[in-house]
Structures are given as structure tokens and as C-alpha cells.
Design an enzyme around this catalytic site. Structure first.
Site, PDB file in Angstrom:
ATOM      1  N   HIS A  59       0.840  -1.192   0.000  1.00 11.89           N
ATOM      2  CA  HIS A  59       0.000   0.000   0.000  1.00 11.89           C
ATOM      3  C   HIS A  59       0.880   1.249   0.000  1.00 11.89           C
ATOM      4  O   HIS A  59       2.104   1.154   0.141  1.00 11.89           O
ATOM      5  CB  HIS A  59      -0.973   0.004   1.180  1.00 11.89           C
ATOM      6  CG  HIS A  59      -0.333   0.130   2.529  1.00 11.89           C
ATOM      7  ND1 HIS A  59       0.375  -0.898   3.122  1.00 11.89           N
ATOM      8  CD2 HIS A  59      -0.296   1.149   3.421  1.00 11.89           C
ATOM      9  CE1 HIS A  59       0.815  -0.516   4.311  1.00 11.89           C
ATOM     10  NE2 HIS A  59       0.420   0.732   4.517  1.00 11.89           N
ATOM     11  N   HIS A  61       1.354   4.008   1.953  1.00 11.85           N
ATOM     12  CA  HIS A  61       1.887   4.793   3.068  1.00 11.85           C
ATOM     13  C   HIS A  61       3.411   4.828   3.013  1.00 11.85           C
ATOM     14  O   HIS A  61       4.047   3.823   2.678  1.00 11.85           O
ATOM     15  CB  HIS A  61       1.416   4.213   4.398  1.00 11.85           C
ATOM     16  CG  HIS A  61       0.037   4.647   4.774  1.00 11.85           C
ATOM     17  ND1 HIS A  61      -0.752   3.956   5.666  1.00 11.85           N
ATOM     18  CD2 HIS A  61      -0.716   5.720   4.373  1.00 11.85           C
ATOM     19  CE1 HIS A  61      -1.914   4.577   5.807  1.00 11.85           C
ATOM     20  NE2 HIS A  61      -1.918   5.646   5.034  1.00 11.85           N
ATOM     21  N   ASP A  63       5.798   4.698   5.132  1.00 10.90           N
ATOM     22  CA  ASP A  63       6.587   3.739   5.901  1.00 10.90           C
ATOM     23  C   ASP A  63       6.606   2.367   5.236  1.00 10.90           C
ATOM     24  O   ASP A  63       7.214   1.425   5.761  1.00 10.90           O
ATOM     25  CB  ASP A  63       6.105   3.641   7.358  1.00 10.90           C
ATOM     26  CG  ASP A  63       4.636   3.296   7.505  1.00 10.90           C
ATOM     27  OD1 ASP A  63       3.857   3.612   6.593  1.00 10.90           O
ATOM     28  OD2 ASP A  63       4.265   2.717   8.540  1.00 10.90           O
ATOM     29  N   HIS A  64       5.986   2.279   4.039  1.00 10.80           N
ATOM     30  CA  HIS A  64       6.039   1.047   3.246  1.00 10.80           C
ATOM     31  C   HIS A  64       6.600   1.258   1.840  1.00 10.80           C
ATOM     32  O   HIS A  64       6.815   0.271   1.143  1.00 10.80           O
ATOM     33  CB  HIS A  64       4.643   0.425   3.149  1.00 10.80           C
ATOM     34  CG  HIS A  64       4.160  -0.130   4.448  1.00 10.80           C
ATOM     35  ND1 HIS A  64       4.173  -1.467   4.741  1.00 10.80           N
ATOM     36  CD2 HIS A  64       3.683   0.490   5.546  1.00 10.80           C
ATOM     37  CE1 HIS A  64       3.707  -1.649   5.969  1.00 10.80           C
ATOM     38  NE2 HIS A  64       3.403  -0.481   6.480  1.00 10.80           N
ATOM     39  N   HIS A 135      -7.619  -1.026   5.706  1.00 11.78           N
ATOM     40  CA  HIS A 135      -6.633  -0.080   6.215  1.00 11.78           C
ATOM     41  C   HIS A 135      -7.127   1.321   5.852  1.00 11.78           C
ATOM     42  O   HIS A 135      -8.168   1.492   5.217  1.00 11.78           O
ATOM     43  CB  HIS A 135      -5.255  -0.380   5.631  1.00 11.78           C
ATOM     44  CG  HIS A 135      -4.131   0.310   6.336  1.00 11.78           C
ATOM     45  ND1 HIS A 135      -4.018   0.351   7.710  1.00 11.78           N
ATOM     46  CD2 HIS A 135      -3.060   1.012   5.865  1.00 11.78           C
ATOM     47  CE1 HIS A 135      -2.950   1.019   8.047  1.00 11.78           C
ATOM     48  NE2 HIS A 135      -2.351   1.442   6.946  1.00 11.78           N
TER      49      HIS A 135
END
Length: 247
Positions: A59, A61, A63-64, A135
Site C-alpha cells: 500500500h 503509506h 513507511d512502506h 486499512h
């Protein structure tokens, strides 16, 4: 199959731990899953930028996926530019990170291959099944299979019966576990998991082993593993940089 953890910290990186990032290898093929904040320097401890064969993102975001940018810069701007690398992600998930540089600057470094969670496709030696899991933004649970060996990964998700389907019989179940027992903000509860919940899903799915990830910064890893272990009787560990699991 071999999984090497580059990081497993939720939200932002710490001195000790990068955010989500996993290098998965099979038959010489190197697949990078979720290159989150601070994972690129950890990646360089294992492979060179041109040795990454493909990237798969759960996904959008940061932090990914934020460290996709330095990976593409290294491939595009190095002395010997690399060939176009396939990028697999849900539709629109990489729009922000791919827009960080001027238009066209990194275009030769990648080929975007968007998918919709629920689709099935192949990446190198891996058959990839996906589920749309809850999410804050569209998120794909990922199940990778090669020669009868299976890795299941939630990305970031809240509670869902599809998690059991995703992880059923998996040799390794990589599950988000942001909090220990419960999500403190009721508004966030539909979109995040706990260590206790991850353990329950691992048990229900009869997964071979459980690897917790996306712990909130400062969470005691030993406590998280113990909490999950109360619900799941198999091996439990926490994703920390440098951990390698062969299965």
C-alpha cells in the site's frame, strides 16, 4: 524461499530499526517487498541496487514505500544505469513517491505494473495471490507461493476474516502487530492489528510460524512475541533488521 528483514518498525524509523522492508529470494530472484523509510541503506548491506529484480508494495503509506525513491535514483543515475525494474502496487499507491523527482527523471528505471487487490499474478518464480484488507488506504494482503512454499504478509490491516484465508497453511506468516493487546484509538481499531490478534489469526490459519512486524516504535519485542504466543502455539519472532528466515 528466504526472507531477510530490512526493517519492521511502524510509522517512523528509529535508530535501531527501519520501517517495513523485506527481501525475498528464490532461485536467484530477488524481490523487494515494501521499501519503507530507512530500508534502502539496509538493503545495500545485502545486494546492490541493480540486483533487485522487482518491487512489490502492499500500500501507499510512506513507511512502506518511501525508500523506493533512493532505489530508483541509484538505478537511474549510477555510472551504469540499470534496466527497467517492474514495480507492482495497487493502483495509485506509488503516485506520490514517483512524483518526488522531476517528470521523466527516473522513468527509465522502472515499469509500473498496477494491480487491484483480489487479483492473482506472477513475479519471477512467485505466484502472488492478493486480498483487499482493511486499512486507511487501499491495502493488499500478499500470499507468495513457489514450489509449494508459501509466505503470507498482511501489509497493514485491521481485523478481517480474509486474514485467515491469506495465511492458511502458510510456512511463514508475516503479520502486522502495531499494538500489544488492543488499538488505543477506537477510530483506528478497524484498520490496525495487535500482537494478540496476529497470534489468533496465525492459530486459526494453522500457519507454520509467525513473524510480527510493524510494531509501534518503542514496543518491547519480547513482550509482543509473548503476547502473540499466548494465542498461537507455533514459533513466534519479531521482524528486526538483519533477521533471515529460510523456509
Amino acid at each position: 524461499m528466504r526472507l531477510t528483514v530490512l526493517g519492521g518498525c511502524g510509522a517512523w524509523p528509529t535508530v535501531q530499526q527501519a520501517c517495513s522492508g523485506y527481501l525475498v529470494e528464490r532461485d536467484g530472484f530477488r524481490l523487494l517487498i515494501d521499501p519503507g523509510y530507512a530500508t534502502f541503506p539496509r538493503l545495500l548491506g545485502h545486494v546492490t541496487p541493480d540486483e533487485v529484480d522487482a518491487v512489490l508494495v502492499s500500500h501507499g503509506h510512506p513507511d512502506h514505500c518511501a525508500d523506493l525513491n533512493p532505489l530508483l535514483r541509484a538505478r537511474a543515475l549510477g555510472d551504469t544505469p540499470s534496466s527497467a525494474m517492474p514495480l507492482y502496487a495497487p493502483h495509485g499507491a506509488l503516485d506520490a513517491v514517483l512524483a518526488l523527482d522531476r517528470p521523466g527523471m527516473l522513468a527509465a528505471a522502472y515499469t509500473l505494473r498496477p494491480f487491484r487487490p483480489g487479483e492473482r499474478f506472477g513475479i519471477g518464480p512467485f505466484a502472488v495471490d492478493t486480498w483487499e484488507l482493511p486499512h486507511f488506504v487501499p491495502n493488499a494482503g500478499l500470499r507468495l507461493t513457489a514450489d509449494g512454499t508459501t509466505l503470507a504478509y498482511t501489509g497493514d490491516t485491521g481485523p478481517s476474516p480474509d486474514i485467515v484465508r491469506l495465511a492458511r497453511g502458510a510456512d511463514l506468516f508475516l503479520s502486522e502487530a502495531t499494538y500489544l493487546y488492543e488499538v488505543p484509538d477506537p477510530g483506528d481499531a478497524p484498520y490496525l492489528l495487535t500482537a494478540r490478534g496476529a497470534g489468533r489469526y496465525a492459530a486459526a490459519a494453522a500457519a507454520g510460524r509467525l513473524l510480527l512486524t510493524h510494531l509501534w516504535p518503542g514496543t518491547d519485542a519480547a513482550v509482543a512475541a509473548a503476547v502473540a504466543g499466548k494465542a498461537y502455539g507455533g514459533p513466534v519472532a519479531v521482524a528486526t533488521a538483519g533477521l533471515a528466515v529460510a523456509f
